[in-house]
Design a protein around this motif. Structure first.
Motif, PDB file in Angstrom:
ATOM      1  N   GLY A   2      30.456  60.459  42.069  1.00  0.00           N
ATOM      2  CA  GLY A   2      31.153  61.771  42.497  1.00  0.00           C
ATOM      3  C   GLY A   2      31.883  61.573  43.748  1.00  0.00           C
ATOM      4  N   ILE A   3      32.171  60.453  43.864  1.00  0.00           N
ATOM      5  CA  ILE A   3      33.425  59.922  45.218  1.00  0.00           C
ATOM      6  C   ILE A   3      34.495  59.595  44.630  1.00  0.00           C
ATOM      7  CG2 ILE A   3      31.525  59.701  46.787  1.00  0.00           C
ATOM      8  CD1 ILE A   3      31.871  56.810  46.561  1.00  0.00           C
ATOM      9  N   GLU A   4      35.472  59.430  45.484  1.00  0.00           N
ATOM     10  CA  GLU A   4      36.980  59.046  45.017  1.00  0.00           C
ATOM     11  C   GLU A   4      37.002  57.374  45.474  1.00  0.00           C
ATOM     12  OE1 GLU A   4      40.741  59.642  43.373  1.00  0.00           O
ATOM     13  OE2 GLU A   4      39.055  61.158  43.748  1.00  0.00           O
ATOM     14  N   PRO A   5      37.513  56.650  44.378  1.00  0.00           N
ATOM     15  CA  PRO A   5      37.575  55.141  44.690  1.00  0.00           C
ATOM     16  C   PRO A   5      38.868  54.901  44.796  1.00  0.00           C
ATOM     17  CG  PRO A   5      37.822  55.874  42.203  1.00  0.00           C
ATOM     18  CD  PRO A   5      37.449  57.249  42.855  1.00  0.00           C
ATOM     19  N   ILE A   6      39.107  54.036  45.875  1.00  0.00           N
ATOM     20  CA  ILE A   6      40.076  53.424  46.390  1.00  0.00           C
ATOM     21  C   ILE A   6      40.429  52.011  45.897  1.00  0.00           C
ATOM     22  CG2 ILE A   6      41.498  53.051  48.557  1.00  0.00           C
ATOM     23  CD1 ILE A   6      39.724  54.946  50.038  1.00  0.00           C
ATOM     24  N   ASP A   7      41.347  52.037  45.327  1.00  0.00           N
ATOM     25  CA  ASP A   7      41.531  50.391  44.695  1.00  0.00           C
ATOM     26  C   ASP A   7      41.931  49.596  45.825  1.00  0.00           C
ATOM     27  OD1 ASP A   7      41.999  48.635  42.755  1.00  0.00           O
ATOM     28  OD2 ASP A   7      44.032  48.939  42.661  1.00  0.00           O
ATOM     29  N   ALA A   8      41.735  47.947  45.264  1.00  0.00           N
ATOM     30  CA  ALA A   8      41.777  47.049  46.158  1.00  0.00           C
ATOM     31  C   ALA A   8      43.121  46.752  46.624  1.00  0.00           C
ATOM     32  CB  ALA A   8      41.338  45.733  45.499  1.00  0.00           C
ATOM     33  N   PRO A   9      43.402  46.341  47.855  1.00  0.00           N
ATOM     34  CA  PRO A   9      44.837  46.106  48.323  1.00  0.00           C
ATOM     35  C   PRO A   9      45.293  44.791  47.529  1.00  0.00           C
ATOM     36  CG  PRO A   9      43.375  45.044  50.002  1.00  0.00           C
ATOM     37  CD  PRO A   9      42.476  45.855  49.033  1.00  0.00           C
ATOM     38  N   TYR A  10      46.780  45.020  47.444  1.00  0.00           N
ATOM     39  CA  TYR A  10      47.558  43.818  46.792  1.00  0.00           C
ATOM     40  C   TYR A  10      47.903  42.969  48.062  1.00  0.00           C
ATOM     41  CZ  TYR A  10      51.617  41.250  44.317  1.00  0.00           C
ATOM     42  OH  TYR A  10      52.072  40.251  43.526  1.00  0.00           O
ATOM     43  N   THR A  11      47.647  41.804  48.117  1.00  0.00           N
ATOM     44  CA  THR A  11      47.686  41.085  49.455  1.00  0.00           C
ATOM     45  C   THR A  11      48.592  39.951  49.269  1.00  0.00           C
ATOM     46  OG1 THR A  11      45.649  39.733  48.632  1.00  0.00           O
ATOM     47  CG2 THR A  11      45.232  41.278  50.282  1.00  0.00           C
ATOM     48  N   ALA A  58      45.732  39.138  39.167  1.00  0.00           N
ATOM     49  CA  ALA A  58      44.258  39.676  39.670  1.00  0.00           C
ATOM     50  C   ALA A  58      43.415  39.729  38.472  1.00  0.00           C
ATOM     51  CB  ALA A  58      44.594  41.150  40.309  1.00  0.00           C
ATOM     52  N   VAL A  59      43.566  38.934  37.518  1.00  0.00           N
ATOM     53  CA  VAL A  59      42.647  38.936  36.416  1.00  0.00           C
ATOM     54  C   VAL A  59      41.302  38.657  37.005  1.00  0.00           C
ATOM     55  CG1 VAL A  59      41.887  37.414  34.219  1.00  0.00           C
ATOM     56  CG2 VAL A  59      44.220  38.073  34.762  1.00  0.00           C
ATOM     57  N   GLU A  60      41.128  37.941  38.159  1.00  0.00           N
ATOM     58  CA  GLU A  60      39.716  37.425  38.691  1.00  0.00           C
ATOM     59  C   GLU A  60      38.947  38.636  39.027  1.00  0.00           C
ATOM     60  OE1 GLU A  60      42.846  37.233  41.786  1.00  0.00           O
ATOM     61  OE2 GLU A  60      42.564  36.559  39.850  1.00  0.00           O
ATOM     62  N   LEU A  61      39.908  39.670  39.537  1.00  0.00           N
ATOM     63  CA  LEU A  61      39.197  41.143  39.995  1.00  0.00           C
ATOM     64  C   LEU A  61      39.019  42.218  38.965  1.00  0.00           C
ATOM     65  CD1 LEU A  61      40.831  41.556  43.432  1.00  0.00           C
ATOM     66  CD2 LEU A  61      38.727  40.521  42.912  1.00  0.00           C
ATOM     67  N   ASP A  62      39.698  41.999  37.564  1.00  0.00           N
ATOM     68  CA  ASP A  62      39.767  42.785  36.464  1.00  0.00           C
ATOM     69  C   ASP A  62      38.335  43.653  36.327  1.00  0.00           C
ATOM     70  OD1 ASP A  62      41.409  44.098  34.465  1.00  0.00           O
ATOM     71  OD2 ASP A  62      39.739  43.312  33.008  1.00  0.00           O
ATOM     72  N   TYR A  63      37.405  42.925  36.063  1.00  0.00           N
ATOM     73  CA  TYR A  63      35.973  43.781  35.813  1.00  0.00           C
ATOM     74  C   TYR A  63      35.684  44.379  36.978  1.00  0.00           C
ATOM     75  CZ  TYR A  63      31.149  44.584  34.908  1.00  0.00           C
ATOM     76  OH  TYR A  63      29.908  45.155  34.487  1.00  0.00           O
ATOM     77  N   ALA A  64      35.619  43.999  38.117  1.00  0.00           N
ATOM     78  CA  ALA A  64      35.136  44.473  39.298  1.00  0.00           C
ATOM     79  C   ALA A  64      35.887  45.785  39.749  1.00  0.00           C
ATOM     80  CB  ALA A  64      35.380  43.519  40.763  1.00  0.00           C
TER      81      ALA A  64
END
Length: 292
Positions: free
Chosen positions: A189-198, A171-177
């Motif tokens: 002030g909201i909770e971030p939910i990480d992207a799915p591992y697909t 997932a290097v391509e999503l690292d900055y995002a």
């Protein structure tokens, strides 16, 4: 519902597949997302809407958060939302979220249905799914658009497509995002939910979740029920981690009583921010333990 930071895993699944719903319910995830968008072919969306009430009821019986992802309001979303609200879910997830105007429109539509169905005003959350470059950079504006928004979810496949990036297991391509998203969400002030591992392997899912946790994420989305137990474990403080946090708290409290400004714990000079972080981890572990 669980506090946002206790929702460790958000599991996506298809809308029109009852067997898949059963698999989701048995996975152990904290929140389930039945998806009327990409996971449900257009010709099966009517069938999926008919299953929503049973799905939400089953989630309530299992003690997990019932989430329904609708289509965009300008497509099938209005029909989806009508069916979803009659099922009374905890959360409505919205795809391709990229601006405040979408959230204003969705908030107004949900408010209409809450009144129509005599539901408690404001009881239905909105979960923006930020899966475009614009969505990632607009998280703060999205979050400010409605008090219903307590979390936001980072996309993976659509985001990679929007970036013209090549998908890979590291997932290097999503690292900055991933890093930008958590920064923007915390600032809002909201909770971030990480992207799915697909990808299919559990080891890769755990590896990615472990990195996400180091960055500050406390929850992750997923698309495979078999990953839920392992990812719950990643986002649950373990015995060694709790022992370390308690040592930091005890050492710092003792140093303060001696009139010292900091304490040395396992080679780390502990100052106020580290002390607060340790106390937060202990308190979160206690809240997680009280519900399991």
């Amino acid at each position: 519902m669980l506090d946002p930071d206790l929702r460790r895993t958000w599991l996506f699944g298809p809308g029109a597949d009852r067997a898949a719903h059963e698999s989701m319910l048995n996975a152990g995830a904290d929140a389930l997302i039945v998806d009327l968008e990409d996971f449900t072919p257009p010709e099966r969306r009517s069938d999926a809407r008919d299953l929503l009430a049973r799905f939400v009821g089953d989630c309530r019986n299992r003690g997990c958060i019932a989430t329904i992802r609708i289509n965009a309001l300008e497509t099938d979303g209005t029909i989806d939302l009508a069916a979803a609200m009659k099922a009374r879910p905890d959360v409505i997830a919205y795809p391709m979220s990229d601006g405040a105007a979408q959230m204003h429109a969705l908030d107004a539509a949900i408010t209409h249905w809450e009144r129509e169905l005599s539901m408690t005003a404001g009881s239905t959350e909105i979960l923006p799914v930020c899966e475009t470059a614009l969505g990632v950079v607009e998280v703060r504006g999205i979050a400010a658009a409605s008090p219903r928004i307590r979390c936001a979810l980072l996309g993976a496949e659509d985001l990679a497509n929007d970036l013209c990036a090549e998908r890979s297991t590291d997932a290097v391509e999503l690292d900055y995002a991933r890093r930008r998203f958590i920064l923007e969400a915390r600032a809002a002030g909201i909770e971030p939910i990480d992207a799915p591992y697909t990808f299919s392997d559990v080891e890769g899912a755990v590896r990615e979740a472990t990195l996400s946790r180091r960055l500050g994420y406390r929850s992750k989305s997923l698309v495979r029920p078999a990953h839920a137990t392992a990812l719950n474990a990643v986002f649950t403080p373990g015995a060694e981690e709790l022992a370390r946090a308690r040592a930091i708290v005890a050492g710092f409290d003792a140093a303060r009583k001696r009139g010292e400004d900091r304490a040395l714990s396992d080679g780390l000079w502990v100052e106020v921010p580290t002390y607060r972080n340790a106390r937060r981890l202990i308190e979160r572990a206690q809240r997680l333990g009280s519900r399991e």
